[in-house]
Design a protein around this motif. Structure first.
Motif, PDB file in Angstrom:
ATOM      1  N   UNK A   1     -48.720 -10.275 -88.273  1.00 18.36           N
ATOM      2  CA  UNK A   1     -47.851 -11.671 -87.783  1.00 18.36           C
ATOM      3  C   UNK A   1     -47.247 -11.649 -86.517  1.00 18.36           C
ATOM      4  N   UNK A   2     -46.309 -10.590 -86.366  1.00 19.13           N
ATOM      5  CA  UNK A   2     -45.708 -10.541 -85.272  1.00 19.13           C
ATOM      6  C   UNK A   2     -46.588 -10.028 -84.030  1.00 19.13           C
ATOM      7  N   UNK A   3     -47.521  -9.277 -84.352  1.00 20.35           N
ATOM      8  CA  UNK A   3     -48.492  -8.750 -83.055  1.00 20.35           C
ATOM      9  C   UNK A   3     -49.388  -9.632 -82.560  1.00 20.35           C
ATOM     10  N   UNK A   4     -49.568 -10.474 -83.308  1.00 24.71           N
ATOM     11  CA  UNK A   4     -50.840 -11.451 -82.936  1.00 24.71           C
ATOM     12  C   UNK A   4     -50.070 -13.030 -82.892  1.00 24.71           C
ATOM     13  N   UNK A   5     -48.889 -13.108 -83.147  1.00 23.87           N
ATOM     14  CA  UNK A   5     -48.432 -14.711 -82.813  1.00 23.87           C
ATOM     15  C   UNK A   5     -48.652 -15.271 -81.504  1.00 23.87           C
ATOM     16  N   UNK A   6     -48.726 -14.596 -80.559  1.00 26.76           N
ATOM     17  CA  UNK A   6     -49.316 -15.256 -79.237  1.00 26.76           C
ATOM     18  C   UNK A   6     -50.567 -15.623 -79.022  1.00 26.76           C
ATOM     19  N   UNK A   7     -51.624 -14.856 -79.750  1.00 21.31           N
ATOM     20  CA  UNK A   7     -53.014 -15.128 -79.851  1.00 21.31           C
ATOM     21  C   UNK A   7     -52.884 -16.711 -80.777  1.00 21.31           C
ATOM     22  N   UNK A   8     -52.428 -16.746 -81.947  1.00 22.55           N
ATOM     23  CA  UNK A   8     -52.198 -18.069 -82.690  1.00 22.55           C
ATOM     24  C   UNK A   8     -51.809 -19.087 -82.029  1.00 22.55           C
ATOM     25  N   UNK A   9     -50.439 -18.761 -81.109  1.00 25.65           N
ATOM     26  CA  UNK A   9     -50.061 -19.900 -80.466  1.00 25.65           C
ATOM     27  C   UNK A   9     -50.888 -20.494 -79.484  1.00 25.65           C
ATOM     28  N   UNK A  10     -51.585 -19.495 -78.682  1.00 25.23           N
ATOM     29  CA  UNK A  10     -52.665 -19.938 -77.678  1.00 25.23           C
ATOM     30  C   UNK A  10     -53.525 -20.806 -78.359  1.00 25.23           C
ATOM     31  N   UNK A  11     -54.247 -20.397 -79.433  1.00 29.44           N
ATOM     32  CA  UNK A  11     -55.209 -21.083 -80.261  1.00 29.44           C
ATOM     33  C   UNK A  11     -54.849 -22.529 -80.656  1.00 29.44           C
ATOM     34  N   UNK A  12     -53.562 -22.316 -81.239  1.00 27.38           N
ATOM     35  CA  UNK A  12     -52.972 -23.825 -81.560  1.00 27.38           C
ATOM     36  C   UNK A  12     -52.785 -24.659 -80.370  1.00 27.38           C
ATOM     37  N   UNK A  13     -52.696 -24.227 -79.176  1.00 26.99           N
ATOM     38  CA  UNK A  13     -52.267 -24.875 -78.011  1.00 26.99           C
ATOM     39  C   UNK A  13     -53.557 -25.588 -77.566  1.00 26.99           C
TER      40      UNK A  13
END
Length: 126
Positions: free
Chosen positions: A110-122
């Motif tokens: 979760x900590x390693x991939x949070x930025x990818x998840x946030x970009x996908x949400x955006x």
């Protein structure tokens, strides 16, 4: 080989609505359970107030309920020391430690991939 559920003699099957593995999965996948198990894995034996401070946003009610459930399921022990006021400590059991490693892996992912998840949400929000 798939283990049998002792209470029924049937194979463990988390996809079956009637299998008790479903209840356990629901319990261990909860965010407070994940955070409590991981905090105890990292910090060892902890008092209630230390857990409360460590886990931002958890209410007293939810922390108490989750700790009671984890104790009932055999993931942690609760020790009350006869002092005034009583000192209560929580510690992972062997079963709790066996769950702590996969939970730590989930937290790390979760900590390693949070930025990818946030970009996908955006992207989805646009």
């Amino acid at each position: 080989m798939i283990p049998l559920v002792e209470s029924s003699g049937l194979p463990a099957d988390v996809y079956s609505a009637k299998c008790p593995t479903r209840q356990v999965l629901d319990h261990i996948a909860g965010k407070w359970t994940v955070l409590i198990i991981d905090a105890l894995r990292q910090d060892g034996t902890m008092r209630y107030t230390d857990l409360s401070r460590r886990i931002g946003g958890v209410s007293q009610k939810m922390l108490t309920q989750t700790l009671r459930s984890l104790e009932a399921d055999g993931f942690l022990t609760r020790t009350v020391h006869p002092t005034i006021p009583p000192r209560v400590e929580y510690e992972l059991t062997e079963l709790g430690h066996s769950l702590a490693e996969p939970i730590a892996a989930l937290r790390n992912w979760t900590e390693q991939h949070i930025n990818e998840v946030e970009r996908a949400r955006a992207r989805q929000d646009r």
